[in-house]
Design a protein around this motif. Structure first.
Motif, short mmCIF file in Angstrom:
data_model
loop_
_atom_site.label_atom_id
_atom_site.label_comp_id
_atom_site.label_asym_id
_atom_site.label_seq_id
_atom_site.Cartn_x
_atom_site.Cartn_y
_atom_site.Cartn_z
N THR A 174 -1.96 -8.96 4.96
CA THR A 174 -1.14 -9.19 6.15
C THR A 174 -1.64 -8.34 7.30
O THR A 174 -1.97 -7.17 7.14
CB THR A 174 0.34 -8.84 5.89
N SER B 234 0.02 -7.27 9.82
CA SER B 234 0.95 -6.20 10.20
C SER B 234 0.72 -4.94 9.36
O SER B 234 1.01 -3.83 9.81
CB SER B 234 2.39 -6.68 10.06
N LYS C 156 -6.35 -13.21 10.42
CA LYS C 156 -6.32 -13.18 8.96
C LYS C 156 -7.01 -11.89 8.52
O LYS C 156 -8.03 -11.51 9.11
CB LYS C 156 -7.07 -14.36 8.36
#
Length: 146
Positions: free
Chosen positions: A67, A69, A82
């Motif tokens: 992820t 984040s 990605k």
């Protein structure tokens, strides 16, 4: 005698022709500049994730980070991000560009080689598949998707 007021038709036509010629030169140059800046902005958005990935790797991760984040990258207006950071160090941070039609859907990415058994730390490389006119100086032209 009356003094002439205003412009003749020929003078106006010459001005319109000159403006047309200038526009024909300026518009493609502007579009090229815009596309190049959008590619550079996409690279700038994913570059901080390299540092965060190195920090995560030095702390020791188990599994794979997938992820954006987790690497400190929020929602982007310039690209779809990605990521893949594996425990062995092999990593990819990819930006699929959103922008003008000349770069939309193209990829710019950072890839890291895995650490080897002798303790050599992997190295980062920037790759992209955008047109050669738009490639940032730190990238080469052989990007592949994750």
């Amino acid at each position: 005698m009356n003094a002439q007021k205003g412009f003749t038709l020929i003078e106006l036509m010459i001005v319109v022709a000159i403006i047309g010629i200038l526009a024909a030169i300026a518009i493609p140059a502007y579009q090229s500049y815009t596309a190049k800046s959008q590619v550079a902005a996409g690279l700038a958005e994913i570059s901080p994730a390299k540092t965060n990935a190195e920090a995560k790797l030095s702390e020791g991760i188990s599994g794979t980070i997938t992820t954006a984040s987790s690497l400190g990258i929020g929602t982007s207006k310039r690209c779809t991000v990605k990521v893949s950071v594996a425990a062995d160090g092999s990593s990819t941070i990819q930006c699929t560009l959103i922008g003008t039609k000349s770069i939309a859907g193209q990829v710019i990415q950072w890839t890291r080689t895995a650490d080897d058994v002798n303790g050599t730390v992997g190295t980062w490389a920037c790759k992209t598949n955008v047109a050669s006119d738009y490639i940032p100086k730190t990238c080469d032209s052989s990007a592949t998707a994750i």
